[in-house]
Design an enzyme around this catalytic site. Structure first.
Site: not given
Ligand SMILES: CC(C)(COP(=O)([O-])OP(=O)([O-])OC[C@H]1O[C@@H](n2cnc3c(N)ncnc32)[C@H](O)[C@@H]1OP(=O)([O-])[O-])[C@@H](O)C(=O)NCCC(=O)NCCSC(=O)C[C@@](C)(O)CC(=O)[O-]
Length: 302
Positions: A16, A207, A209, A240
Site C-alpha cells: 500500500d 485499516h 489512512h 491509493c
Molecule cells: C483489476 C484490474 C486488473 C482489472 O483491469 P481490466 O482492464 O478491467 O482487466 P481485463 O481483464 O479487461 O484485462 C485488461 C488487461 O489487463 C491485464 N490484466 C488483467 N488482470 C491482470 C493481473 N491481475 N495482472 C496483470 N495483468 C492483468 C490483461 O491481461 C489485459 O492485458 P492486455 O491484453 O491489455 O495486454 C485493473 O483494474 C487493476 O490492475 N487495477 C489496479 C487496482 C489496484 O491495484 N489498486 C490499488 C490497490 S487497492 C487499495 O490500495 C486499497 C486497499 C486495499 O489498500 C484498502 C484501502 O485503503 O481501501
C-alpha cells in the site's frame, strides 16, 4: 472498556505504501524493507500486488520481490490478487495469504478495479476457491467503508452488504478500510459493527489512512469495540492511486508507540521499526511521516 492485551499488526508499507510512488523503487530496496520489517518483529507483511502493471506500474516487479525475500519462520507474507490472472501469477511465488479487494462504494469499485461490486465478487469467487484449495489464507479488503472520494459518505448498510458478499464466497477475514482517512471514531465503529453481522470480531481488522489526522483515534475506537488486528504502514508511506489526495496509512511506529504506552503487546521492537522506516524514507528522499519516528530520531541525535 476492555481493550485487547495483544494486538497483531500487518505492515502494508511495501504494498500500500509503495504502490503510489512516482519514482521507480528497485526490487532490492523493497526486499530489504521487508527484511527490516521482519527483523523488527512484524509477523504479517503485505508484500506486493499482482495487478495490471499498466494500472499500477510500481508493483510490476511483484514476482521478483516475492522471490527475493529470505523468509522468516512464523511470518505471514500476503499479496493482493484481484482476479484469476493475478492469482495464477502469484501462486508460484507461494504467498501465505492472498487478498481480494472490494469496495463498499460502487464508484470506487469502478475506478479502482474497473468493475461493479457485483462483478468484483464474481471475479473474486474463483480466486478464493483456488486459494483455499491450495491451503492459503484469504483476506478481503473492504475499501471506502466510511467515505469515498467520488460518492462522499458511505452508509454502514453498504459495508454490511459488502461483508455479506465476502462471507458468501468464503473470504476468511476482512479489513474495514478508511481509504481516504475521513473517518472519525463513531463512524469507524459503525462500519465495524455493520461488519460484525457477518464476521466475528477476531476476523475483522482496521485499516486507517491518516489524511485527516484521525487514524490513531480511530484505532483506539476500533479497539474499544474489540478489534485487535490492524494494518499500518512503516513511516506512514503511501496512499491509493485511485483515491486522489489520500495520504498514507497510519504509521506503524505511531500505532506501536501508542499500544506499548498502553501496555498492549505487539511483539515489535520499536527501535528496529524506526530504522526500517528511516531506511525507506531516506531511499525515497522524503521526510519520515511517522511523528514517533521523527521524535525518537531527534532524541537519538541528542
Ligand atoms: C483489476 C484490474 C486488473 C482489472 O483491469 P481490466 O482492464 O478491467 O482487466 P481485463 O481483464 O479487461 O484485462 C485488461 C488487461 O489487463 C491485464 N490484466 C488483467 N488482470 C491482470 C493481473 N491481475 N495482472 C496483470 N495483468 C492483468 C490483461 O491481461 C489485459 O492485458 P492486455 O491484453 O491489455 O495486454 C485493473 O483494474 C487493476 O490492475 N487495477 C489496479 C487496482 C489496484 O491495484 N489498486 C490499488 C490497490 S487497492 C487499495 O490500495 C486499497 C486497499 C486495499 O489498500 C484498502 C484501502 O485503503 O481501501
Amino acid at each position: 472498556m476492555t481493550l485487547p492485551s495483544k494486538v497483531q499488526i500487518i505492515d502494508v508499507g511495501p504494498r500500500d505504501g509503495l504502490q503510489n510512488e512516482k519514482q521507480p523503487v528497485p526490487a532490492a530496496i523493497k526486499i530489504e524493507l521487508v527484511h527490516k520489517l521482519q527483523e523488527a518483529g512484524l509477523q504479517e507483511i503485505e508484500v506486493t500486488s499482482f495487478v495490471s502493471p499498466k494500472w499500477v506500474p510500481q508493483m510490476g516487479d511483484n514476482a521478483q520481490v516475492m522471490a527475493g525475500i529470505a523468509r522468516k519462520a512464523g511470518v505471514r507474507y500476503s499479496v493482493l490478487t484481484p482476479n484469476m490472472k493475478g492469482f495464477e501469477a502469484a501462486l508460484p511465488t507461494r504467498p501465505d495469504e492472498i487478498v481480494v479487494f472490494g469496495s463498499a462504494s460502487e464508484a470506487f469499485s469502478q475506478k479502482n478495479i474497473n468493475c461493479s461490486i457485483a462483478e468484483s465478487i464474481e471475479r473474486f469467487a474463483p480466486v478464493v476457491e483456488a486459494a483455499l484449495a491450495q491451503g492459503m489464507a484469504v483476506r478481503g479488503a473492504m475499501s471506502c467503508t466510511v467515505g469515498c472520494p467520488y460518492e462522499g459518505d458511505i452508509a454502514p448498510e453498504k459495508v454490511a452488504y459488502l461483508a455479506s458478499l465476502m462471507k458468501e464466497i468464503g473470504v476468511q477475514r476482512v479489513d474495514v478500510a478508511d481509504t481516504i482517512g475521513v473517518g472519525t471514531p463513531r463512524k469507524v465503529q459503525a462500519a465495524i459493527e455493520a461488519t460484525l453481522g457477518y464476521y466475528d470480531i477476531a476476523h475483522i481488522s482496521g485499516h486507517f489512512h491518516d489524511t485527516y489526522g484521525q487514524a490513531l483515534a480511530n484505532t483506539l475506537a476500533a479497539m474499544e469495540v474489540g478489534v485487535s488486528n490492524f494494518q499500518s504502514s512503516v513511516a506512514g508511506l503511501g496512499g491509493c492511486p485511485y483515491a486522489k489526495g489520500a495520504t498514507g496509512n497510519v504509521a506503524t511506529e505511531d500505532v506501536v508507540y501508542m499500544l506499548h504506552g498502553m501496555d498492549i503487546e505487539t511483539g515489535i521492537d520499536l527501535d528496529k521499526l524506526v530504522d526500517a522506516g528511516q531506511f525507506i524514507s531516506e531511499h525515497l528522499g522524503r521526510k519520515n511521516q511517522s511523528r514517533v519516528a521523527v521524535a525518537l530520531l531527534n532524541k537519538r541525535a541528542g
